[in-house]
Scaffold this motif. Structure first.
Motif, mmCIF file in Angstrom:
data_model
loop_
_atom_site.group_PDB
_atom_site.id
_atom_site.type_symbol
_atom_site.label_atom_id
_atom_site.label_comp_id
_atom_site.label_asym_id
_atom_site.label_seq_id
_atom_site.Cartn_x
_atom_site.Cartn_y
_atom_site.Cartn_z
ATOM 1 N N LYS A 71 -6.842 6.026 7.055
ATOM 2 C CA LYS A 71 -5.665 6.780 7.479
ATOM 3 C C LYS A 71 -4.764 7.067 6.272
ATOM 4 O O LYS A 71 -4.758 6.344 5.291
ATOM 5 C CB LYS A 71 -4.875 6.017 8.538
ATOM 6 C CG LYS A 71 -5.652 5.711 9.806
ATOM 7 C CD LYS A 71 -5.801 6.930 10.658
ATOM 8 C CE LYS A 71 -6.319 6.603 12.032
ATOM 9 N NZ LYS A 71 -7.742 6.505 12.130
ATOM 10 N N ARG A 72 -3.966 8.132 6.390
ATOM 11 C CA ARG A 72 -3.068 8.546 5.319
ATOM 12 C C ARG A 72 -1.752 7.788 5.414
ATOM 13 O O ARG A 72 -1.269 7.476 6.498
ATOM 14 C CB ARG A 72 -2.783 10.043 5.419
ATOM 15 C CG ARG A 72 -3.995 10.944 5.366
ATOM 16 C CD ARG A 72 -4.589 11.113 3.990
ATOM 17 N NE ARG A 72 -3.667 11.540 2.971
ATOM 18 C CZ ARG A 72 -3.354 12.786 2.677
ATOM 19 N NH1 ARG A 72 -3.881 13.777 3.376
ATOM 20 N NH2 ARG A 72 -2.506 13.067 1.720
ATOM 21 N N VAL A 73 -1.164 7.518 4.243
ATOM 22 C CA VAL A 73 0.097 6.786 4.145
ATOM 23 C C VAL A 73 1.017 7.587 3.237
ATOM 24 O O VAL A 73 0.564 8.190 2.260
ATOM 25 C CB VAL A 73 -0.115 5.391 3.532
ATOM 26 C CG1 VAL A 73 1.142 4.572 3.593
ATOM 27 C CG2 VAL A 73 -1.237 4.666 4.203
ATOM 28 N N VAL A 74 2.306 7.606 3.556
ATOM 29 C CA VAL A 74 3.256 8.298 2.691
ATOM 30 C C VAL A 74 4.469 7.407 2.443
ATOM 31 O O VAL A 74 4.980 6.749 3.344
ATOM 32 C CB VAL A 74 3.685 9.668 3.276
ATOM 33 C CG1 VAL A 74 4.438 9.512 4.565
ATOM 34 C CG2 VAL A 74 4.487 10.460 2.269
ATOM 35 N N TYR A 75 4.890 7.360 1.166
ATOM 36 C CA TYR A 75 6.128 6.686 0.766
ATOM 37 C C TYR A 75 7.140 7.787 0.488
ATOM 38 O O TYR A 75 6.904 8.665 -0.347
ATOM 39 C CB TYR A 75 5.892 5.831 -0.480
ATOM 40 C CG TYR A 75 7.160 5.291 -1.101
ATOM 41 C CD1 TYR A 75 7.967 4.392 -0.414
ATOM 42 C CD2 TYR A 75 7.556 5.674 -2.380
ATOM 43 C CE1 TYR A 75 9.126 3.904 -0.973
ATOM 44 C CE2 TYR A 75 8.712 5.185 -2.952
ATOM 45 C CZ TYR A 75 9.493 4.306 -2.250
ATOM 46 O OH TYR A 75 10.649 3.819 -2.804
ATOM 47 N N MET A 76 8.248 7.784 1.230
ATOM 48 C CA MET A 76 9.266 8.821 1.078
ATOM 49 C C MET A 76 10.512 8.215 0.440
ATOM 50 O O MET A 76 10.927 7.115 0.791
ATOM 51 C CB MET A 76 9.611 9.421 2.444
ATOM 52 C CG MET A 76 8.423 10.064 3.115
ATOM 53 S SD MET A 76 8.747 10.610 4.782
ATOM 54 C CE MET A 76 9.779 12.009 4.480
ATOM 55 N N PHE A 77 11.098 8.963 -0.505
ATOM 56 C CA PHE A 77 12.303 8.490 -1.172
ATOM 57 C C PHE A 77 13.149 9.687 -1.556
ATOM 58 O O PHE A 77 12.667 10.819 -1.585
ATOM 59 C CB PHE A 77 11.962 7.641 -2.394
ATOM 60 C CG PHE A 77 11.188 8.370 -3.458
ATOM 61 C CD1 PHE A 77 11.830 8.891 -4.563
ATOM 62 C CD2 PHE A 77 9.820 8.533 -3.349
ATOM 63 C CE1 PHE A 77 11.124 9.576 -5.539
ATOM 64 C CE2 PHE A 77 9.105 9.201 -4.320
ATOM 65 C CZ PHE A 77 9.759 9.732 -5.424
ATOM 66 N N LYS A 78 14.431 9.440 -1.842
ATOM 67 C CA LYS A 78 15.332 10.511 -2.242
ATOM 68 C C LYS A 78 15.542 10.450 -3.752
ATOM 69 O O LYS A 78 15.795 9.389 -4.319
ATOM 70 C CB LYS A 78 16.674 10.385 -1.533
ATOM 71 C CG LYS A 78 16.637 10.893 -0.125
ATOM 72 C CD LYS A 78 18.014 11.146 0.402
ATOM 73 C CE LYS A 78 17.935 11.793 1.765
ATOM 74 N NZ LYS A 78 19.245 12.073 2.302
ATOM 75 N N ALA A 79 15.472 11.615 -4.385
ATOM 76 C CA ALA A 79 15.707 11.735 -5.818
ATOM 77 C C ALA A 79 17.125 12.258 -6.054
ATOM 78 O O ALA A 79 17.847 12.571 -5.097
ATOM 79 C CB ALA A 79 14.679 12.675 -6.427
#
Length: 141
Positions: A71-79
């Protein structure tokens, strides 16, 4: 004698009226499962930053991890600065501070429901202890 309306937990449910052609409100469906990045794969002295260890919410055994393999995984963050995507020169409102790093679940890790994930590029050390989203695709069902 006037009848009063019942209140509180014993209140009677009202009978639903006809739809009148309005679209039915649907409940929100979450297409991802929360997980936490716990660290990197490591030995006693050396750590391997290109393999991340994830703890998936609700998964406690090695057998339960088999569903999540691939399965796909995503790490999201703000720049700090906004960055565009395709078509953002014509539509500046498409620019966003949110960045993503995508990865994939590759293998179980240990007996307690942890999994190994490979991200490209590698997850930064600031991601340790932060949430990642584990999407329910690709699906074999």
């Amino acid at each position: 004698m006037a009848k009063h309306k019942p209140t509180g937990p014993r209140m009677k449910k009202e009978v639903k009226k006809k739809n009148d052609g309005k679209p039915k409100r649907s409940t929100k469906v979450r297409l991802w499962q929360p997980a936490v990045m716990c660290g990197y794969r490591r030995g006693q002295r050396n750590q391997n930053p290109h393999v991340s260890l994830l703890a998936i919410k609700g998964v406690k055994t090695r057998r339960e991890t088999s569903f999540y393999m691939g399965k796909r995984v995503v790490y999201m963050f703000k720049a700090l600065k906004k960055k565009g995507c395709a078509g953002s020169r014509q539509k500046p409102e498409l620019m966003s501070k949110v960045r993503r790093i995508w990865g994939r679940i590759v293998k179980p890790h240990g007996q307690s429901g942890m999994v190994r994930a490979v991200f490209k590029p590698n997850l930064p050390a600031q991601a340790i202890g932060n949430r990642v989203r584990l999407y329910m695709y690709p699906s074999a069902i």
